[in-house]
Design an enzyme around this catalytic site. Structure first.
Site, mmCIF file in Angstrom:
data_model
loop_
_atom_site.group_PDB
_atom_site.id
_atom_site.type_symbol
_atom_site.label_atom_id
_atom_site.label_comp_id
_atom_site.label_asym_id
_atom_site.label_seq_id
_atom_site.Cartn_x
_atom_site.Cartn_y
_atom_site.Cartn_z
ATOM 1 C CB ILE A 141 53.437 50.672 94.342
ATOM 2 C CG1 ILE A 141 53.709 51.574 95.538
ATOM 3 C CG2 ILE A 141 54.554 50.791 93.300
ATOM 4 C CD1 ILE A 141 54.960 51.207 96.326
ATOM 5 N N PRO A 142 51.283 50.715 91.422
ATOM 6 C CG PRO A 142 50.764 52.232 89.733
ATOM 7 C CD PRO A 142 51.310 52.149 91.128
ATOM 8 C CB CYS A 143 53.872 46.376 90.260
ATOM 9 S SG CYS A 143 52.920 45.331 91.358
ATOM 10 C CG HIS A 144 48.031 46.897 87.902
ATOM 11 N ND1 HIS A 144 48.108 47.568 89.110
ATOM 12 C CD2 HIS A 144 47.238 47.640 87.097
ATOM 13 C CE1 HIS A 144 47.382 48.672 89.033
ATOM 14 N NE2 HIS A 144 46.838 48.738 87.817
#
Length: 178
Positions: A141-144
């Site tokens: 889950i690409p919270c970056h």
């Protein structure tokens, strides 16, 4: 694609070295439940939480996820979309925020305000920030890809702001090659 399930299942874990540190995975045969990305292998395993103590060490269960992670680091930034996840028990807003986060294209960023709006509650930018802070699957889950309203990088539970910057740069470079 994010697939959620409410069924109980046996827990498995594994440890995998990546170009940005050690990745520890925890999940069921139906999908990934936690990812920990740290500089040291013991820290990555510890980052999975107490449940990992009762999990069976089974890298074979994560063969598809590990392949997707390796492909991602080799430049296929869409490879993370192939990883099945098991996020049973997540609150409706957190689930919506995580789904919205997954819609951010690789190499691009969106603000916490955008995330709140995309998750259905424009007044919940702080809650969107909490959803990212409590993201059990950093990288997957690409919270970056979520940044402050001024474009600044803020904390990243997947190894710190330096790793966040490296991941964004990796994705941007790959987009330039396409």
């Amino acid at each position: 694609m994010m697939t959620m399930t409410n069924n109980t299942a046996s827990l498995y874990r594994c440890l995998h070295e990546s170009p940005v540190g050690w990745i520890a995975l925890l999940g069921t045969d139906r999908g990934l439940q936690r990812v920990s990305l740290q500089a040291e292998p013991q820290d990555a395993l510890a980052g999975l939480g107490e449940a990992a103590e009762f999990a069976e060490d089974r890298p074979d269960v994560f063969a598809d996820a590990l392949s997707a992670l390796d492909d991602y680091f080799a430049g296929d930034v869409s490879a993370l979309d192939r990883i099945e996840v098991d996020l049973s028990g997540a609150s409706p807003f957190f689930s919506a925020a995580w789904e919205a986060c997954c819609s951010i294209p690789p190499g691009e960023t969106r603000s916490y305000q955008w995330l709140a709006e995309a998750a259905g509650n424009p007044r919940a930018s702080r809650a969107a920030g909490q959803a990212m802070a409590k993201n059990p699957l950093p990288l997957v889950i690409p919270c970056h890809r979520v940044v402050g309203s001024n474009g600044g990088l803020h904390g990243y539970g997947g190894g710190g702001v330096g790793v966040k910057a490296r991941l964004l740069e990796l994705e941007r470079q790959q987009r330039l090659l396409l």
